[in-house]
Enzyme design. Structure first.
Site, PDB file in Angstrom:
ATOM      1  N   LYS A  93      -6.518  -0.878  -5.987  1.00 23.34           N
ATOM      2  CA  LYS A  93      -5.677  -1.484  -4.951  1.00 23.34           C
ATOM      3  C   LYS A  93      -4.193  -1.380  -5.287  1.00 23.34           C
ATOM      4  O   LYS A  93      -3.343  -1.520  -4.396  1.00 23.34           O
ATOM      5  CB  LYS A  93      -6.063  -2.942  -4.716  1.00 23.34           C
ATOM      6  CG  LYS A  93      -5.687  -3.905  -5.816  1.00 23.34           C
ATOM      7  CD  LYS A  93      -6.097  -5.323  -5.471  1.00 23.34           C
ATOM      8  CE  LYS A  93      -5.751  -6.313  -6.577  1.00 23.34           C
ATOM      9  NZ  LYS A  93      -4.305  -6.436  -6.815  1.00 23.34           N
ATOM     10  N   ASP A  94      -3.847  -1.144  -6.555  1.00 24.15           N
ATOM     11  CA  ASP A  94      -2.446  -1.019  -6.958  1.00 24.15           C
ATOM     12  C   ASP A  94      -1.922   0.403  -6.823  1.00 24.15           C
ATOM     13  O   ASP A  94      -0.737   0.647  -7.078  1.00 24.15           O
ATOM     14  CB  ASP A  94      -2.263  -1.472  -8.415  1.00 24.15           C
ATOM     15  CG  ASP A  94      -2.467  -2.965  -8.601  1.00 24.15           C
ATOM     16  OD1 ASP A  94      -2.288  -3.705  -7.617  1.00 24.15           O
ATOM     17  OD2 ASP A  94      -2.824  -3.378  -9.717  1.00 24.15           O
ATOM     18  N   ARG A 141      -0.086  -8.857   2.857  1.00 22.29           N
ATOM     19  CA  ARG A 141      -1.372  -8.874   3.578  1.00 22.29           C
ATOM     20  C   ARG A 141      -1.968 -10.274   3.565  1.00 22.29           C
ATOM     21  O   ARG A 141      -2.359 -10.810   4.613  1.00 22.29           O
ATOM     22  CB  ARG A 141      -2.358  -7.880   2.943  1.00 22.29           C
ATOM     23  CG  ARG A 141      -3.785  -7.997   3.521  1.00 22.29           C
ATOM     24  CD  ARG A 141      -4.771  -7.180   2.722  1.00 22.29           C
ATOM     25  NE  ARG A 141      -4.893  -7.602   1.336  1.00 22.29           N
ATOM     26  CZ  ARG A 141      -5.651  -8.604   0.907  1.00 22.29           C
ATOM     27  NH1 ARG A 141      -6.356  -9.337   1.769  1.00 22.29           N
ATOM     28  NH2 ARG A 141      -5.719  -8.915  -0.373  1.00 22.29           N
ATOM     29  N   ARG A 142      -2.061 -10.883   2.389  1.00 23.28           N
ATOM     30  CA  ARG A 142      -2.629 -12.225   2.308  1.00 23.28           C
ATOM     31  C   ARG A 142      -1.784 -13.218   3.099  1.00 23.28           C
ATOM     32  O   ARG A 142      -2.317 -14.095   3.787  1.00 23.28           O
ATOM     33  CB  ARG A 142      -2.755 -12.647   0.849  1.00 23.28           C
ATOM     34  CG  ARG A 142      -3.854 -11.896   0.093  1.00 23.28           C
ATOM     35  CD  ARG A 142      -3.838 -12.199  -1.386  1.00 23.28           C
ATOM     36  NE  ARG A 142      -4.929 -11.509  -2.088  1.00 23.28           N
ATOM     37  CZ  ARG A 142      -4.856 -11.091  -3.347  1.00 23.28           C
ATOM     38  NH1 ARG A 142      -3.759 -11.283  -4.048  1.00 23.28           N
ATOM     39  NH2 ARG A 142      -5.896 -10.476  -3.900  1.00 23.28           N
ATOM     40  N   ARG A 159       4.422 -14.583  -7.930  1.00 25.62           N
ATOM     41  CA  ARG A 159       4.014 -13.413  -8.705  1.00 25.62           C
ATOM     42  C   ARG A 159       3.652 -13.839 -10.118  1.00 25.62           C
ATOM     43  O   ARG A 159       3.773 -14.991 -10.497  1.00 25.62           O
ATOM     44  CB  ARG A 159       5.130 -12.361  -8.726  1.00 25.62           C
ATOM     45  CG  ARG A 159       5.227 -11.540  -7.436  1.00 25.62           C
ATOM     46  CD  ARG A 159       5.966 -10.231  -7.671  1.00 25.62           C
ATOM     47  NE  ARG A 159       5.267  -9.420  -8.651  1.00 25.62           N
ATOM     48  CZ  ARG A 159       5.881  -8.572  -9.480  1.00 25.62           C
ATOM     49  NH1 ARG A 159       7.195  -8.444  -9.458  1.00 25.62           N
ATOM     50  NH2 ARG A 159       5.174  -7.847 -10.331  1.00 25.62           N
ATOM     51  N   THR A 164      -0.541 -16.945 -15.376  1.00 21.44           N
ATOM     52  CA  THR A 164       0.706 -17.510 -14.864  1.00 21.44           C
ATOM     53  C   THR A 164       0.483 -18.176 -13.516  1.00 21.44           C
ATOM     54  O   THR A 164       0.967 -19.289 -13.253  1.00 21.44           O
ATOM     55  CB  THR A 164       1.777 -16.411 -14.737  1.00 21.44           C
ATOM     56  OG1 THR A 164       2.043 -15.855 -16.022  1.00 21.44           O
ATOM     57  CG2 THR A 164       3.067 -16.965 -14.140  1.00 21.44           C
ATOM     58  N   ARG A 165      -0.271 -17.511 -12.635  1.00 20.93           N
ATOM     59  CA  ARG A 165      -0.498 -18.075 -11.303  1.00 20.93           C
ATOM     60  C   ARG A 165      -1.379 -19.328 -11.384  1.00 20.93           C
ATOM     61  O   ARG A 165      -1.147 -20.292 -10.656  1.00 20.93           O
ATOM     62  CB  ARG A 165      -1.129 -17.014 -10.399  1.00 20.93           C
ATOM     63  CG  ARG A 165      -0.212 -15.828 -10.179  1.00 20.93           C
ATOM     64  CD  ARG A 165      -0.729 -14.915  -9.110  1.00 20.93           C
ATOM     65  NE  ARG A 165      -0.180 -13.573  -9.247  1.00 20.93           N
ATOM     66  CZ  ARG A 165      -0.212 -12.650  -8.305  1.00 20.93           C
ATOM     67  NH1 ARG A 165      -0.777 -12.910  -7.146  1.00 20.93           N
ATOM     68  NH2 ARG A 165       0.301 -11.455  -8.511  1.00 20.93           N
ATOM     69  N   CYS A 251       3.463  -1.895  -0.061  1.00 23.44           N
ATOM     70  CA  CYS A 251       3.668  -3.345  -0.145  1.00 23.44           C
ATOM     71  C   CYS A 251       4.532  -3.857   1.003  1.00 23.44           C
ATOM     72  O   CYS A 251       4.774  -5.050   1.118  1.00 23.44           O
ATOM     73  CB  CYS A 251       4.312  -3.688  -1.486  1.00 23.44           C
ATOM     74  SG  CYS A 251       3.187  -3.455  -2.874  1.00 23.44           S
TER      75      CYS A 251
END
Length: 320
Positions: A93-94, A141-142, A159, A164-165, A251
């Site tokens: 996906k990246d 997208r999200r 990010r 971290t998230r 993106c």
């Protein structure tokens, strides 16, 4: 022990990237003849080389502000082209729709669960969040898909790596976050998901849940490459990336695509949204993969056709 030269593997240095690369390192070493249960043999046959990317270094801005999703692959692909490594392990996906000249996506192993995971300390589902709740995500997208379902949400840029998230969620920086379920599972954190997002109602990013093994063109048909490839996954993501190519996805555009098999039939749903979620454009289709000379090309054609149909409907409504 392997009889051919080592295959040097390049990967990003994040915990998730190293988990994914380590899994593929053992698979590649086994395909080369090493014992995957003997770390010394694995490292000798397929040494892992960590490469820091621009996407890893810059954590305070959306990817679209620093050059798009290619910022997670650029330095690694340069190392491939320079001959410093022999293959790279990416989250598919990246990867941008186009691969640089001289390189190819040589193998795609069996895909993990492609769905998005909903994480929150306050609600089990998106629908249960209070009015005006803060949703953290760096994905357009999200953002668009969730605003389409819940236009009252306050979506804020979030990010960082998975740890971290999760820490920001625990600190109260957001009432909920969305992460790829595949990444959580690969890190042993699958139980952190409160619920999973329906991939037909909200298609994930093209290729989400799949890993891509990128090599130089001359190594695309190597025996070790073929040994780790999974045909059904390869066909499904070909359809999704066909849609990505048709929509010129990056993106900067909110694009989702989800392909799955029902028997011999490949089904695909493609959507694009305005970034505020107010406008959504969707097309679905299917193709019989029975006895096709090139099922991967047929799957890509399906994705291209649906992607072009979405693009024709959307016009400039999905650009920012």
């Amino acid at each position: 022990m392997p009889t051919q030269p080592p295959v040097r593997i390049g990967a990003r240095g994040s915990k998730l990237s190293l988990a994914q690369a380590g899994h593929m390192q053992r698979r590649i070493a086994a395909a080369l003849g090493a014992d995957p249960d003997k770390p010394a043999q694995v490292e000798a046959a397929a040494p892992l080389i960590v490469i820091t990317t621009t996407g890893d270094r810059v954590q305070d801005r959306r990817l679209l502000e620093i050059g798009g999703k290619g910022m997670f692959t650029k330095e690694i692909e340069e190392a491939l082209l320079d001959g410093r490594i022999d293959c790279a392990v990416h989250s598919l996906k990246d990867m941008p729709a186009l691969v640089p000249d001289g390189l190819c996506i040589a193998a795609i192993p069996e895909r993990e669960d492609p769905r998005d995971a909903f994480l929150s300390l306050k609600a089990e589902r998106l629908e249960d969040l209070p009015l005006g709740a803060v949703l953290g995500t760096a994905s357009l997208r999200r953002q668009a898909q969730m605003l389409h379902r819940r236009p009252d949400l306050d979506v804020r840029m979030l990010r960082g790596n998975v740890d971290t998230r999760l820490a920001k969620l625990a600190a109260g920086d957001a009432d909920a976050i969305l992460l790829a379920y595949a990444g959580l599972k690969r890190l042993g954190l699958g139980d952190r998901a409160q619920s999973l997002i329906d991939p037909i109602e909200c298609p994930p990013a093209p290729g989400q849940g799949a890993l891509a093994i990128e090599t130089r063109v001359g190594d695309c048909d190597a025996a070790w490459v073929q040994a780790i490839s999974h045909a059904p996954t390869t066909i499904a993501v070909a359809a999704e990336r066909g849609a990505l190519a048709a929509l010129e996805g990056s993106c900067k555009t909110a694009i989702g695509a989800h392909a799955w098999f029902e028997g011999a039939h490949l089904k695909l749903i493609v959507e694009a949204l305005s970034t505020d979620g107010q406008r959504r454009f969707r097309h679905a289709g299917e193709a019989d993969m029975t006895e096709l000379a090139d099922p991967q090309a047929s799957a890509r054609d399906l994705g291209l056709s649906l992607g072009l149909a979405v693009k024709a409907d959307a016009g400039d409504a999905i650009e920012i």
